[in-house]
Design an enzyme around this catalytic site. Structure first.
Site, mmCIF file in Angstrom:
data_model
loop_
_atom_site.group_PDB
_atom_site.id
_atom_site.type_symbol
_atom_site.label_atom_id
_atom_site.label_comp_id
_atom_site.label_asym_id
_atom_site.label_seq_id
_atom_site.Cartn_x
_atom_site.Cartn_y
_atom_site.Cartn_z
ATOM 1 N N VAL A 8 0.879 -1.168 0.000
ATOM 2 C CA VAL A 8 0.000 0.000 0.000
ATOM 3 C C VAL A 8 0.913 1.213 0.000
ATOM 4 O O VAL A 8 2.078 1.127 0.371
ATOM 5 C CB VAL A 8 -0.966 0.025 1.213
ATOM 6 C CG1 VAL A 8 -2.010 -1.077 1.099
ATOM 7 C CG2 VAL A 8 -0.225 -0.067 2.530
ATOM 8 N N SER A 9 0.398 2.351 -0.423
ATOM 9 C CA SER A 9 1.247 3.522 -0.610
ATOM 10 C C SER A 9 1.595 4.276 0.663
ATOM 11 O O SER A 9 2.642 4.904 0.746
ATOM 12 C CB SER A 9 0.582 4.486 -1.598
ATOM 13 O OG SER A 9 0.452 3.854 -2.848
ATOM 14 N N THR A 10 0.703 4.238 1.654
ATOM 15 C CA THR A 10 0.955 5.021 2.873
ATOM 16 C C THR A 10 0.684 4.194 4.120
ATOM 17 O O THR A 10 -0.001 3.175 4.071
ATOM 18 C CB THR A 10 0.044 6.269 2.937
ATOM 19 O OG1 THR A 10 -1.320 5.841 3.072
ATOM 20 C CG2 THR A 10 0.191 7.139 1.699
#
Length: 187
Positions: A8-10
């Site tokens: 996931v990006s964050t």
């Protein structure tokens, strides 16, 4: 072994959906990163790439979780192939053990990269519109710390190192050098 990879990006984003899918697919080991996919320099990705061995299969929910551009995706899959490791992307139904799967991998990677470029383009356009409307002014300026000029003067005279100056001022390197260059340009 079946090896799962999640990204996931964050930190705020949830990995549960990807974890459930991979457990349903019977993976033996899961590696998970919370980082942007635009770079392959992700700790768990690197660890997984070192861990896998001949006969293993790397399974991802979708290719966008593995890599964000065609070049990186194909390079990663090539590294896996060189080790005798198969690659499976569940969403796109890609399996690199077949010629069709290899072809589809290339096509889907290009589509994922195009999608990323469109997202960035829409973001830039949105910021430009917000700026014209006065709604976006950029990041707030970090205030100049107390004692900045004196500390920089000591650094310029060679009395202290740049690292020491940054510690005293509580500044990160890019901010420190940007501020010192700006201060010198104003003289």
């Amino acid at each position: 072994m079946k090896i799962g990879y999640i990204r996931v990006s964050t930190e705020e984003q949830n990995t549960a959906r990807q974890e459930i899918l991979l457990h349903e697919l019977g993976v033996d080991e899961i590696y998970s990163d919370k980082a942007s996919g635009k770079s392959t320099e992700r700790p768990q990705l690197r660890k997984m790439m070192e861990y896998v061995r001949k006969g293993d299969t790397v399974i991802v929910e979708s290719i966008s979780r593995f890599a964000r551009n065609t070049k990186d995706l194909l390079a990663l899959v090539e590294q896996l192939t060189a080790k005798g490791v198969e690659f499976v992307s569940k969403k796109e139904a890609i399996d690199t053990t077949t010629p069709t799967g290899k072809f589809m991998l290339t096509v889907f990677a290009a589509v994922a990269e195009l999608e990323r470029e469109h997202i960035l383009q829409r973001q830039r356009e949105g910021i430009a519109i917000a700026k014209r409307q006065g709604k976006y002014t950029g990041r707030k300026q970090i205030p100049v710390p107390e004692g900045f000029e004196q500390t920089v003067a000591r650094w310029r005279r060679g009395e202290i190192t740049a690292v020491d100056a940054m510690k005293r001022l509580g500044m990160k390197p890019n901010t420190f050098y940007r501020r010192t260059n700006a201060a010198q340009g104003n003289k």
